[in-house]
Design an enzyme around this catalytic site. Sequence first.
Site, short mmCIF file in Angstrom:
data_model
loop_
_atom_site.label_atom_id
_atom_site.label_comp_id
_atom_site.label_asym_id
_atom_site.label_seq_id
_atom_site.Cartn_x
_atom_site.Cartn_y
_atom_site.Cartn_z
N GLY A 28 -7.40 -3.58 1.98
CA GLY A 28 -6.61 -2.60 1.24
C GLY A 28 -4.93 -2.90 1.54
N GLN A 87 4.17 -1.56 1.44
CA GLN A 87 3.97 -2.71 2.46
C GLN A 87 4.59 -3.87 1.97
OE1 GLN A 87 -0.39 -1.82 3.16
NE2 GLN A 87 0.17 -2.54 5.15
N CYS A 108 -4.04 -2.92 10.52
CA CYS A 108 -2.98 -2.77 9.68
C CYS A 108 -2.32 -4.10 9.01
CB CYS A 108 -1.95 -1.66 9.73
SG CYS A 108 -0.70 -1.35 8.42
N LEU A 109 -1.99 -4.42 8.22
CA LEU A 109 -1.51 -5.89 7.84
C LEU A 109 0.22 -5.70 8.29
CD1 LEU A 109 -2.93 -6.70 4.41
CD2 LEU A 109 -3.55 -7.70 6.46
N HIS A 127 -5.58 6.04 4.90
CA HIS A 127 -4.71 5.16 5.87
C HIS A 127 -3.56 4.58 4.68
CE1 HIS A 127 -3.92 1.31 8.17
NE2 HIS A 127 -3.37 0.94 7.26
N GLU A 128 -4.08 4.42 3.37
CA GLU A 128 -3.15 3.73 2.45
C GLU A 128 -2.30 5.00 1.81
OE1 GLU A 128 -3.06 0.87 2.52
OE2 GLU A 128 -4.98 0.03 3.02
N HIS A 165 0.50 5.31 3.94
CA HIS A 165 1.51 4.46 3.86
C HIS A 165 2.48 4.93 2.67
CE1 HIS A 165 0.92 0.91 6.37
NE2 HIS A 165 -0.33 0.76 5.96
#
Length: 167
Positions: A46, A51, A91-92, A133-134, A137
């Site tokens: 994702g 991000q 997480c990226l 999670h997204e 963000h």
Amino acid sequence: MAILNILHYPDPRLRRVAQPVAQVDAAVRRLVVDMAETMYAAPGIGLAAIQVDVALRVVVMDLSEERNALKVFINPEILARDGVQVMEEGCLSVPGVYDEVERARHIRVRALDADGRPFELEAEGLLATCVQHEIDHLDGKVFVDYLSRLKQNRLRKKLEKQERLAM
Ligand code: GNR
Ligand code: NI
């Protein structure tokens, strides 16, 4: 197509609250394509626009093994949540860190797709965790915010050390 630069925690730009997309136009569709390419290259399951330093409510996701089932969520909203589950998250924007986070087990989400058409989706398991999670963000939150103060302090020290070594 372009691979975009992914911001890393604790970059303050990850703390901004993303603005709703007013119209799914060519620029937004271009952003979606670039975000998908960036997510696949990372690789991740994702990616939220914040991000890649774009403060718009745009998310791309692909949980398939084959990496051929792109989901796009524009202006996503959680309509309902039910139950509790704990999953190991990564997480990226926080590379190398994985830890357990408690979230709702079932959710119902409404969003616009890449053509600007509204849809609703029932999600559970990893998909439910990933959507939450997204959306976090988009609201300036990162999964490490849910970890204990002790773990957050350890993480901050580790990242400061990494930064010193990289100088
Ligand atoms: O690639 C990712 N994997 C992942 C694993 C468990 C829970 C959430 C995620 S999302 C993450 C990509 C990312 O950072 N999205 O914001
Ligand atoms: Ni993330």
